[in-house]
Design a protein around this motif. Sequence first.
Motif, mmCIF file in Angstrom:
data_model
loop_
_atom_site.group_PDB
_atom_site.id
_atom_site.type_symbol
_atom_site.label_atom_id
_atom_site.label_comp_id
_atom_site.label_asym_id
_atom_site.label_seq_id
_atom_site.Cartn_x
_atom_site.Cartn_y
_atom_site.Cartn_z
ATOM 1 N N MET A 147 0.593 -0.877 0.221
ATOM 2 C CA MET A 147 0.169 0.058 0.592
ATOM 3 C C MET A 147 0.392 1.056 0.238
ATOM 4 S SD MET A 147 -2.746 -0.843 2.902
ATOM 5 C CE MET A 147 -4.285 -2.601 2.639
ATOM 6 N N VAL A 148 1.830 0.953 0.661
ATOM 7 C CA VAL A 148 2.795 2.876 1.545
ATOM 8 C C VAL A 148 3.415 3.000 -0.320
ATOM 9 C CG1 VAL A 148 4.701 3.106 2.191
ATOM 10 C CG2 VAL A 148 3.224 2.327 3.559
ATOM 11 N N GLN A 149 3.330 1.707 -1.695
ATOM 12 C CA GLN A 149 4.202 2.242 -2.645
ATOM 13 C C GLN A 149 3.585 3.426 -3.525
ATOM 14 O OE1 GLN A 149 6.983 -1.885 -3.895
ATOM 15 N NE2 GLN A 149 4.334 -2.150 -3.601
ATOM 16 N N PHE A 150 2.685 3.139 -2.651
ATOM 17 C CA PHE A 150 1.305 4.388 -3.764
ATOM 18 C C PHE A 150 1.727 5.379 -3.365
ATOM 19 C CE2 PHE A 150 -1.762 7.802 -3.371
ATOM 20 C CZ PHE A 150 -2.608 7.562 -5.110
ATOM 21 N N ILE A 151 2.744 5.978 -2.605
ATOM 22 C CA ILE A 151 3.094 7.356 -2.131
ATOM 23 C C ILE A 151 4.409 7.620 -2.925
ATOM 24 C CG2 ILE A 151 4.474 8.822 -0.258
ATOM 25 C CD1 ILE A 151 3.248 7.065 1.563
ATOM 26 N N GLY A 152 5.266 6.990 -3.078
ATOM 27 C CA GLY A 152 6.197 6.955 -4.066
ATOM 28 C C GLY A 152 6.583 6.529 -5.448
#
Length: 301
Positions: A147-152
Amino acid sequence: MADARSQLCLGAGLTVLSHPLMYVKLLIQVGHEPLSPMLGRNLFRTPVYQLPGLFAYAKHIVAIDGKMGLFRGLTPRLCAGAVGTVVHSKVLQVYQAQEEAETSAGDSRKQTSSLEVVVLETSREMIARSAATVITHPFHVITLRCMVQFIGRESKYNGIFDSVATIYREEGLLGFFAGLIPRLLGDVLSLWLCNLLAHLIHTYALDPSTLHVAEMKSYSQAATGFFASMLTYPFVLVSNLMAVNNCGLAGSLPPYAAVYSSWIDCWRHLSTQGNMSRGNSLFFRKVPAGRTYAIQEKRFV
């Protein structure tokens, strides 16, 4: 067998439906605020600057990744739910078989009070939940990092097997259990608070002679569960932050998240900043005074 299958299907359905909400909540927890705050009004009609809520945030994700983008990280979460349900059920079955064996052997030990019954049942549930949590936590870590990969806009964690290889190569076995301790503590505290508070209400606040007492008990159980989850939310926040802490993704590094040496360090940092409830509310999100968010379109203080 049929009950187990229906339970798994129901759990999977609820997981799919709730996944976008969990996705948005996690991005807010790590401090990702891609949309500028807007001037709105709170419940008392007072003008305040508010951060985007659930629907505005979800719409932003859809605009970038499409509707399927709301389900980033769903596969490992479904695996965690399925494995966790089986483990939880198996542990409780062991206790049930043990109890039946004691009964058939003529062991006539009985609980002398309803409180002892609650303590025994809660202890068994605690062990079952903890076992399921420990075994499925690696899937949970993979889910959060996907999910956090969305940011970068990264693609470091793609697929369960590739993610397992990446975590093991970079962090070893301990990487699969990042954030486990605060998650376990939060689950255990929430369970005991919920069950003991419900017991007190059922024992001292509800009249057994009153009609619909069973319905009132279900309401009180839901209320105590909500209250317990509110009190233990900081453990959830700290656990999620530690699960993605310094994992090589943009969302795990400043300015989105600080690098923490331990979950206690994370707790102290959030407490000092007054951010222990960050992400707890997805609506009416007031901009905290003196807080600078990492915003792509505009930086707001």
